[in-house]
Design a protein around this motif. Structure first.
Motif: not given
Length: 187
Positions: A41-45, A61-67, A78-84, A105-107
């Motif tokens: 949840m920190v990697h996402m923002p 890279q950060q978004m992939v690690v975060g996910r 909880t975080v769906l939609g935060a970074v897609e 499509e996955i999201a």
């Protein structure tokens, strides 16, 4: 939480503050051997902050690690939609349009599965944005028509709807209609 504070920084246009907050938290809590999955949840923002800085490779890279970490912590919904949105655009900018469409499509399907209307509509809007990036403005207009007013969006999704419609109209050389759509955002 760091996640909430960093997202507030981003919304208020303080990208550097969000990035610094996330990096500090990752250094404090992530540098002791095994990484707690909740740090996803920190990697996402941090990924969003890097996207806004134009560093699409690092953002992705950060978004992939975060996910991945959030999936391990069972925080996906909880975080769906935060970074897609930013993740798909970053992938597209990096020349990975197919991956961007698959991620969208996955999201969208995950949002549907959990009854999250904002995710389903948001991913629909993102599809129009990706079509614009591909130079397909007529297809983007059709995409939005097909998306229709499935239901009246709210909050940030409503604003995305306005800006995406305006971008499509501008691409179709219809600036007067675009201006009329954006007028409520000027208030």
């Amino acid at each position: 939480t760091v996640y909430s504070l960093a997202n507030c920084d981003l919304v208020q246009g303080r990208r550097r503050d969000a990035e610094a907050r996330c990096r500090q938290s990752l250094a404090e809590f992530g540098g002791h051997g095994s990484v707690p999955p909740s740090l996803g949840m920190v990697h996402m923002p941090l990924g969003v902050a890097l996207f806004e800085a134009g560093d699409y490779t690092a953002a992705n890279q950060q978004m992939v690690v975060g996910r991945e970490l959030c999936e391990r912590a069972d925080l996906t919904v909880t975080v769906l939609g935060a970074v897609e949105w930013q993740e798909c655009l970053a992938l597209h900018y990096l020349g990975e349009a197919d991956r961007a469409w698959r991620r969208l499509e996955i999201a969208r399907r995950e949002g549907e599965r959990h009854g999250l209307r904002r995710i389903v509509v948001g991913m629909g809007l993102l599809g129009a944005e990706l079509l614009l990036l591909e130079g397909q403005s007529s297809a983007a207009e059709k995409w939005l028509e097909d998306l229709g007013a499935q239901q009246e969006p709210f909050g940030a999704t409503r604003d995305h709807l306005r800006t995406t419609r305006a971008r499509v109209l501008l691409a179709l050389d219809r600036p007067t209609e675009a201006r009329a759509i954006l007028a409520p955002l000027a208030d």
